[in-house]
Design a protein around this motif. Structure first.
Motif, mmCIF file in Angstrom:
data_model
loop_
_atom_site.group_PDB
_atom_site.id
_atom_site.type_symbol
_atom_site.label_atom_id
_atom_site.label_comp_id
_atom_site.label_asym_id
_atom_site.label_seq_id
_atom_site.Cartn_x
_atom_site.Cartn_y
_atom_site.Cartn_z
ATOM 1 N N GLN A 5 -18.745 21.200 48.046
ATOM 2 C CA GLN A 5 -19.805 21.796 49.097
ATOM 3 C C GLN A 5 -18.919 21.932 50.403
ATOM 4 N N ASP A 6 -19.474 22.906 51.187
ATOM 5 C CA ASP A 6 -18.463 23.289 52.433
ATOM 6 C C ASP A 6 -19.286 22.962 53.753
ATOM 7 N N MET A 7 -20.234 22.024 53.724
ATOM 8 C CA MET A 7 -21.033 21.609 54.830
ATOM 9 C C MET A 7 -20.823 20.138 55.202
ATOM 10 N N ASP A 8 -19.797 19.390 54.781
ATOM 11 C CA ASP A 8 -19.356 18.267 55.203
ATOM 12 C C ASP A 8 -20.672 17.195 54.895
ATOM 13 N N HIS A 9 -21.287 17.375 53.837
ATOM 14 C CA HIS A 9 -22.503 16.638 53.536
ATOM 15 C C HIS A 9 -22.071 15.201 53.236
ATOM 16 N N GLU A 10 -22.683 14.190 53.308
ATOM 17 C CA GLU A 10 -22.500 12.891 53.019
ATOM 18 C C GLU A 10 -22.957 12.809 51.642
ATOM 19 N N ASN A 11 -24.129 13.125 51.085
ATOM 20 C CA ASN A 11 -24.696 13.018 49.906
ATOM 21 C C ASN A 11 -24.254 13.962 48.756
ATOM 22 N N MET A 12 -24.221 13.614 47.620
ATOM 23 C CA MET A 12 -23.947 14.530 46.549
ATOM 24 C C MET A 12 -24.618 14.226 45.369
ATOM 25 N N PHE A 13 -25.153 15.040 44.541
ATOM 26 C CA PHE A 13 -26.061 14.817 43.493
ATOM 27 C C PHE A 13 -25.663 15.594 42.235
ATOM 28 N N TRP A 14 -25.724 14.743 41.047
ATOM 29 C CA TRP A 14 -25.723 15.483 39.786
ATOM 30 C C TRP A 14 -27.006 15.425 39.054
ATOM 31 N N TYR A 15 -27.954 16.543 38.580
ATOM 32 C CA TYR A 15 -28.885 16.530 37.843
ATOM 33 C C TYR A 15 -28.664 17.402 36.567
ATOM 34 N N ARG A 16 -29.631 17.074 35.653
ATOM 35 C CA ARG A 16 -29.483 18.049 34.423
ATOM 36 C C ARG A 16 -30.974 18.493 34.300
ATOM 37 N N GLN A 17 -30.893 19.715 33.717
ATOM 38 C CA GLN A 17 -32.335 20.237 33.556
ATOM 39 C C GLN A 17 -32.668 20.637 32.016
ATOM 40 N N ASP A 18 -33.783 20.203 31.432
ATOM 41 C CA ASP A 18 -33.926 20.578 30.307
ATOM 42 C C ASP A 18 -35.642 20.948 30.127
ATOM 43 N N PRO A 19 -35.853 22.147 29.319
ATOM 44 C CA PRO A 19 -37.123 22.381 29.028
ATOM 45 C C PRO A 19 -37.974 21.498 28.964
ATOM 46 N N LEU A 78 -32.042 12.987 37.338
ATOM 47 C CA LEU A 78 -30.857 12.681 38.278
ATOM 48 C C LEU A 78 -30.050 11.670 37.389
ATOM 49 N N ILE A 79 -28.636 12.258 37.377
ATOM 50 C CA ILE A 79 -27.879 11.354 36.512
ATOM 51 C C ILE A 79 -27.049 10.585 37.471
ATOM 52 N N TYR A 80 -26.414 10.957 38.624
ATOM 53 C CA TYR A 80 -25.772 10.191 39.289
ATOM 54 C C TYR A 80 -25.923 11.009 40.923
ATOM 55 N N PHE A 81 -25.748 9.892 41.898
ATOM 56 C CA PHE A 81 -25.590 10.404 43.196
ATOM 57 C C PHE A 81 -24.540 9.738 43.999
ATOM 58 N N MET A 117 -28.425 22.397 31.178
ATOM 59 C CA MET A 117 -28.099 22.936 32.503
ATOM 60 C C MET A 117 -27.592 21.764 33.346
ATOM 61 N N TYR A 118 -26.549 21.999 34.051
ATOM 62 C CA TYR A 118 -26.256 21.097 35.173
ATOM 63 C C TYR A 118 -26.121 21.418 36.375
ATOM 64 N N LEU A 119 -26.814 20.698 37.332
ATOM 65 C CA LEU A 119 -26.962 20.998 38.644
ATOM 66 C C LEU A 119 -26.548 20.355 39.588
ATOM 67 N N CYS A 120 -25.318 20.730 40.405
ATOM 68 C CA CYS A 120 -25.013 20.069 41.587
ATOM 69 C C CYS A 120 -25.664 20.057 42.941
ATOM 70 N N ALA A 121 -26.061 19.037 43.748
ATOM 71 C CA ALA A 121 -26.727 19.371 45.001
ATOM 72 C C ALA A 121 -26.103 18.387 46.055
ATOM 73 N N SER A 122 -26.101 18.687 47.248
ATOM 74 C CA SER A 122 -25.783 17.995 48.161
ATOM 75 C C SER A 122 -26.643 17.948 49.524
ATOM 76 N N SER A 123 -26.501 17.086 50.319
ATOM 77 C CA SER A 123 -27.660 16.875 51.362
ATOM 78 C C SER A 123 -26.922 15.946 52.485
ATOM 79 N N SER A 124 -27.261 16.601 53.834
ATOM 80 C CA SER A 124 -26.731 15.580 54.850
ATOM 81 C C SER A 124 -27.312 14.221 54.835
ATOM 82 N N GLY A 125 -26.517 13.132 55.443
ATOM 83 C CA GLY A 125 -27.135 11.760 55.520
ATOM 84 C C GLY A 125 -28.344 11.576 56.379
#
Lengths: 113, 111
Positions: free
Chosen positions: A25-39, A45-48, A88-96
């Protein structure tokens, strides 16, 4: 605009292989996440991680590990891939800060054969 | 953890206003309500967030009644490109592991 980039769009691996999914991620976010998505199961949420070298288990951490050596990069590792990790694996980020929303990448569709 | 209930799917036609309601009966005092939109083969995208009353942005409006046990996402004059899955989340903003996405509402916009 925040950009979350996942290294692969599609990935095919064999059972037992070690698999690395990369997210940047390119926004200097503190928080990052890994999700998986299944029908039918939505996003799970897997880890953050809320800081470099810090990690917390989510709802379904079994069979996965993560690494965050640098603030902008969060890796998901499948130590020994199994067919039930096809997803499907989804990564996400957010600021703190307060109510910052999640910013997602476009996902990696992993198939384990 | 405040669980949410949304309709599984909705149909609409182009140009109509669409309202998607989410029930969250056990919402806590410090919980915020957030809506995301997801297109096929993409990650969810933040649409709008609110705590009470009404919030409006360039994309949608969010209506939250006084008891906060439900919320309604309103999409004005939908187009085919609004066909997507819409997720309602209820969580305290600082509890990252409490973001429960559920299965969302599949909105199908017809011409």
């Amino acid at each position: 605009d925040v950009k979350v980039t996942q290294s692969s769009r599609y990935l095919v691996k064999r059972t037992g292989e070690k698999v690395f999914l990369e997210c940047v991620q390119d926004m200097d976010h503190e928080n990052m996440f890994w999700y998986r998505q299944d029908p039918g199961l939505g996003l799970r949420l897997i880890y953050f991680s809320y800081d470099v070298k810090m990690k917390e288990k989510g709802d379904i951490p079994e069979g996965y590990s993560v690494s965050r050596e640098k603030k902008e990069r969060f890796s998901l590792i499948l130590e020994s891939a199994s067919t039930n990790q096809t997803s499907m694996y989804l990564c996400a980020s957010s600021s703190g800060q307060g109510r910052s929303p999640l910013h997602f990448g476009n996902g990696t569709r992993l198939t384990v054969t | 953890l405040a669980k949410t209930t949304q309709p599984i799917s909705m149909d609409s036609y182009e140009g109509q206003e669409v309202n998607i309601t989410c029930s969250h009966n056990n919402i806590a005092t410090n919980d915020y309500i957030t809506w995301y939109q997801q297109f096929p083969s993409q990650g969810p995208r933040f649409i709008i967030q609110g705590y009470k009353t009404k919030v409006t942005n360039e994309v949608a409006s969010l209506f939250i009644p006084a008891d906060r046990k439900s919320s309604t996402l309103s999409l004005p004059r939908v187009s085919l490109s609004d066909t997507a899955v819409y997720y309602c989340l209820v969580a305290p903003p600082e509890n990252f592991n409490k973001f429960y996405f559920g299965s969302g509402t599949k909105l199908n916009v017809k011409p």
